[in-house]
Design an enzyme around this catalytic site. Structure first.
Site, short mmCIF file in Angstrom:
data_model
loop_
_atom_site.label_atom_id
_atom_site.label_comp_id
_atom_site.label_asym_id
_atom_site.label_seq_id
_atom_site.Cartn_x
_atom_site.Cartn_y
_atom_site.Cartn_z
N ASN A 1 0.86 -1.18 0.00
CA ASN A 1 0.00 0.00 0.00
C ASN A 1 0.90 1.23 0.00
O ASN A 1 2.03 1.18 0.46
CB ASN A 1 -0.90 -0.01 1.24
CG ASN A 1 -1.99 1.03 1.15
OD1 ASN A 1 -2.87 0.92 0.31
ND2 ASN A 1 -1.91 2.05 1.99
N VAL B 1 -7.06 0.49 -6.62
CA VAL B 1 -7.02 1.89 -6.21
C VAL B 1 -8.12 2.65 -6.94
O VAL B 1 -8.83 2.07 -7.77
CB VAL B 1 -5.63 2.54 -6.49
CG1 VAL B 1 -4.54 1.83 -5.69
CG2 VAL B 1 -5.29 2.53 -7.98
N SER C 1 -17.60 -7.56 -8.33
CA SER C 1 -18.81 -7.07 -7.68
C SER C 1 -19.10 -7.86 -6.41
O SER C 1 -18.80 -9.04 -6.31
CB SER C 1 -20.02 -7.18 -8.60
OG SER C 1 -21.18 -6.78 -7.90
N GLY C 2 -19.71 -7.15 -5.48
CA GLY C 2 -20.14 -7.81 -4.25
C GLY C 2 -19.83 -6.99 -3.01
O GLY C 2 -20.07 -7.43 -1.89
N GLY C 3 -19.28 -5.80 -3.24
CA GLY C 3 -18.98 -4.95 -2.10
C GLY C 3 -17.92 -5.57 -1.21
O GLY C 3 -17.23 -6.52 -1.62
N LYS D 1 -18.97 -5.14 -16.22
CA LYS D 1 -19.17 -4.66 -14.84
C LYS D 1 -19.93 -3.32 -14.84
O LYS D 1 -20.78 -3.07 -13.99
CB LYS D 1 -17.83 -4.49 -14.12
CG LYS D 1 -17.95 -3.88 -12.71
CD LYS D 1 -18.71 -4.80 -11.78
CE LYS D 1 -19.24 -4.23 -10.48
NZ LYS D 1 -18.70 -3.11 -9.82
N HIS E 1 -23.46 -4.10 -15.37
CA HIS E 1 -23.95 -4.65 -14.10
C HIS E 1 -24.37 -3.51 -13.17
O HIS E 1 -25.44 -3.53 -12.56
CB HIS E 1 -22.85 -5.50 -13.44
CG HIS E 1 -23.09 -5.80 -11.98
ND1 HIS E 1 -22.86 -4.86 -10.98
CD2 HIS E 1 -23.56 -6.90 -11.35
CE1 HIS E 1 -23.18 -5.39 -9.82
NE2 HIS E 1 -23.60 -6.62 -10.00
N ASN E 2 -23.54 -2.51 -13.07
CA ASN E 2 -23.85 -1.40 -12.18
C ASN E 2 -25.05 -0.60 -12.67
O ASN E 2 -25.86 -0.14 -11.87
CB ASN E 2 -22.63 -0.48 -12.02
CG ASN E 2 -21.63 -1.05 -11.02
OD1 ASN E 2 -21.54 -2.25 -10.85
ND2 ASN E 2 -20.89 -0.18 -10.36
N GLU F 1 -27.89 -2.45 -11.63
CA GLU F 1 -27.99 -2.24 -10.17
C GLU F 1 -28.76 -0.93 -9.88
O GLU F 1 -29.64 -0.89 -9.01
CB GLU F 1 -26.57 -2.19 -9.60
CG GLU F 1 -26.43 -1.82 -8.14
CD GLU F 1 -24.94 -1.71 -7.74
OE1 GLU F 1 -24.19 -2.68 -7.98
OE2 GLU F 1 -24.54 -0.67 -7.20
N ARG G 1 -31.68 9.78 -9.66
CA ARG G 1 -30.69 10.14 -8.64
C ARG G 1 -30.29 11.60 -8.80
O ARG G 1 -30.20 12.33 -7.81
CB ARG G 1 -29.45 9.25 -8.74
CG ARG G 1 -29.67 7.83 -8.31
CD ARG G 1 -28.33 7.14 -8.06
NE ARG G 1 -28.47 5.71 -7.91
CZ ARG G 1 -27.49 4.89 -7.54
NH1 ARG G 1 -26.27 5.37 -7.30
NH2 ARG G 1 -27.69 3.59 -7.43
N ARG H 1 -38.50 15.45 -40.57
CA ARG H 1 -37.08 15.63 -40.90
C ARG H 1 -36.91 15.90 -42.39
O ARG H 1 -36.08 16.71 -42.81
CB ARG H 1 -36.27 14.39 -40.49
CG ARG H 1 -36.19 14.17 -38.98
CD ARG H 1 -35.45 12.89 -38.63
NE ARG H 1 -34.05 12.96 -39.01
CZ ARG H 1 -33.48 12.20 -39.94
NH1 ARG H 1 -34.20 11.29 -40.57
NH2 ARG H 1 -32.20 12.34 -40.22
N HIS I 1 -34.00 15.41 -45.18
CA HIS I 1 -33.20 14.30 -44.62
C HIS I 1 -33.59 12.94 -45.19
O HIS I 1 -32.97 11.95 -44.84
CB HIS I 1 -33.33 14.29 -43.09
CG HIS I 1 -32.69 15.49 -42.45
ND1 HIS I 1 -31.34 15.76 -42.59
CD2 HIS I 1 -33.20 16.49 -41.71
CE1 HIS I 1 -31.06 16.88 -41.94
NE2 HIS I 1 -32.17 17.35 -41.39
C1 6PG Z 1 -20.61 -3.75 -6.78
C2 6PG Z 1 -21.08 -2.32 -6.76
C3 6PG Z 1 -19.95 -1.37 -6.52
C4 6PG Z 1 -20.36 0.11 -6.59
C5 6PG Z 1 -21.34 0.52 -5.57
C6 6PG Z 1 -21.57 2.02 -5.47
O1 6PG Z 1 -20.88 -4.38 -7.79
O2 6PG Z 1 -20.03 -4.24 -5.82
O3 6PG Z 1 -21.62 -2.02 -7.98
O4 6PG Z 1 -18.98 -1.62 -7.48
O5 6PG Z 1 -19.25 0.87 -6.43
O6 6PG Z 1 -22.54 -0.11 -5.79
O7 6PG Z 1 -21.99 2.59 -6.67
P1 6PG Z 1 -22.59 4.07 -6.71
O8 6PG Z 1 -21.84 4.89 -5.69
O9 6PG Z 1 -22.38 4.57 -8.08
O10 6PG Z 1 -24.03 3.93 -6.32
#
Ligand code: 6PG
Length: 476
Positions: free
Chosen positions: A32, A74, A128-130, A182, A185-186, A189, A287, A446, A452
């Site tokens: 680190n 990072v 993914s998975g926090g 990924k 995926h988000n 999410e 959001r 158009r 067009h």
């Molecule tokens: C995951 C999540 C992760 C993401 C958070 C926060 O798959 O573990 O997607 O990667 O960083 O969900 O995302 P936001 O701050 O954009 O809501």
């Protein structure tokens, strides 16, 4: 002894990935920027496995067996480039740099190309998975060369979540494919969470239930088709009581949703690729809207509530309507997300297997859900499926939900309850299945103002009408 893999960047995600690797029997080099974190990791968790700590990047690299595999965890952007620049001169041909952060896939493509020139493998990897997933088994989406996967794959598959004996990790495709998947995926999410939030909002207004009572509804939902991690934790969050005030936790949280940007990237990329991911886009914009506090205050003042609220005759029917609307809208969000993956795959030549993606999203990741099994089955049956929505299982589920979906959107509109994701998903569904779209009129406009041109329904070719003159049609 030399370490088999290294992790640099030991904030919570990096630390937990390193611990996961160590717990699975790998000797893990750890590093680190400030040594304090490295020392703390070894002090607190050294007993879990073999960690090889280093203070300097040079020692860290020297502690790795060849070909070296270095995971960097990072912040996306500048910090990632800085670590790569520091690593490159210390590495040798054939070594691998794994970026396990939430990088933008375009950055990953750029980095992969740059490192290939040094004969290094750059492996952009979605994880993914926090925090908990990183430690106990995430869903892992590696991009990069097939050659790098031969070394990394077995390690990643060992530390990933497992569903029905299958690890939640697969080589997604070359260069940026892993980070692209990924990102989508988000995006999904975001859509999932927005849909859940709208369902909660409707239930609260419609049946006047307390958050704790709605938590119970979500708990029940979690035993059926909607079963998923996000539904499960929704029940937790709604059931939680603020210790300080004794109020429902959800009532003391500021109603301004933040984001780190992956949802925004998803929408931006979909715009570039021309894929209508309306559910994800509305979720992302919802959001943004929530965050515009001053504008909201001004609008509240200018437009005081005039609706009579939501009057529900049949409580149980309403709950079931909301559940079915949520499920149908969720199917739309996933259908759009998988369309986006298909478009990205075609654009960048990644050859992504959507069935494999749904397989590794069944466990470990934030959007893990029972119905990903169904998605997998749909792509197994027909790998070139035109839309997830038309796969027999999903078509049936959507059809069964349509009356409820319409009732919920109508009720929300009448009561003035914002349901951007429910409504836009329904509009997408209706758009997709329409016999004729008013796009024909747009083409006419158009052609009228900008020559067009347009195509006709009855014969091939491109045409233009001389709008300002004799209104004769010409072949363009
Ligand atoms: C995951 C999540 C992760 C993401 C958070 C926060 O798959 O573990 O997607 O990667 O960083 O969900 O995302 P936001 O701050 O954009 O809501």
């Amino acid at each position: 002894d030399l370490a088999q893999i290294g992790v640099t960047g030991l904030a919570v995600m990096g630390r937990n990935l390193a611990r996961n690797l160590a717990r699975n029997g790998y000797a893990v080099a750890v590093h680190n920027r400030s040594y304090e974190r490295t020392r703390r990791l070894v002090d607190e968790f050294g007993h879990e496995g073999t960690f090889v700590p280093s203070e300097s990047m040079a020692d860290f690299v020297a502690s790795l067996a060849r070909p070296r595999a270095v995971i960097i965890m990072v912040k996306a952007g500048g910090p990632t480039d800085a670590v790569i620049d520091e690593l490159v001169p210390l590495l040798e041909p054939g070594d691998m740099i794994v970026d396990a952060g939430n990088a933008h896939f375009a950055d990953t493509r750029r980095r992969e190309q740059a490192l290939r020139a040094h004969n290094l493998h750059f492996v952009g990897t979605g994880v993914s998975g926090g925090e908990e997933g990183a430690l106990l088994g995430p869903s892992i989406m590696p991009g990069g060369s097939p050659e790098s996967y031969r070394t990394l794959g077995p390690m990643f598959e060992k530390i990933a979540a497992v569903v029905d004996g299958t690890p939640c990790c697969v080589h997604i495709g070359p260069d940026g494919a892993g980070h692209f998947v990924k990102m989508v995926h988000n995006g999904i999410e975001y859509a999932d969470m927005q849909l859940i939030a709208e369902a909660y909002d409707l239930l609260r207004a419609g049946i006047g239930a307390t958050p704790a009572q709605i938590a119970d509804i979500f708990r029940t939902w979690n035993t059926g088709d909607l079963e998923s991690f996000l539904i499960e934790i929704t029940a937790d969050v709604l059931g939680h009581v603020d210790a300080e005030t004794g109020q429902a936790f959800v009532d003391i949280v500021l109603d301004q949703a933040e984001q780190k940007g992956t949802g925004r990237w998803t929408v931006q990329s979909a715009l570039d690729l021309g894929v209508p991911i309306t559910g994800i886009a509305e979720a992302t914009f919802a959001r943004s809207l929530s965050g515009h506090a001053e504008q909201r205050a001004a609008a509240r003042e200018a437009f005081p509530s005039t609706s009579g609220g939501l009057t529900v005759q049949d409580r149980d029917q309403f709950i079931e309507d909301v559940r079915l609307a949520l499920y149908a809208s969720k199917i739309v969000a996933y259908a759009q997300g998988f369309d986006h993956i298909e478009a990205g795959s075609a654009e960048f030549g990644w050859n992504i297997d959507r069935g494999a993606v749904s397989t590794i999203w069944r466990g470990g990741c934030i959007i893990r859900a029972r119905f990903l099994n169904r998605i997998r089955e749909a792509y197994d049956e027909n790998p070139s499926l035109k839309s997830l929505m038309v796969a027999p299982y999903f078509a049936e589920a959507v059809n069964a939900g349509v009356p409820s979906w319409r009732r919920v959107v109508v009720a929300a509109a009448q009561a003035g309850i914002p349901t951007p994701a429910f409504s836009s998903s329904l509009a997408y569904f209706d758009g997709l299945r329409a016999e004729r779209l008013p796009a024909a009129l747009i083409q006419g406009l158009r052609d009228n103002f900008g020559a067009h041109t347009y195509r006709r329904t009855d014969r091939d070719g491109t045409f233009h009408t001389q709008w300002a003159g004799d209104k004769k049609e010409y072949s363009a």
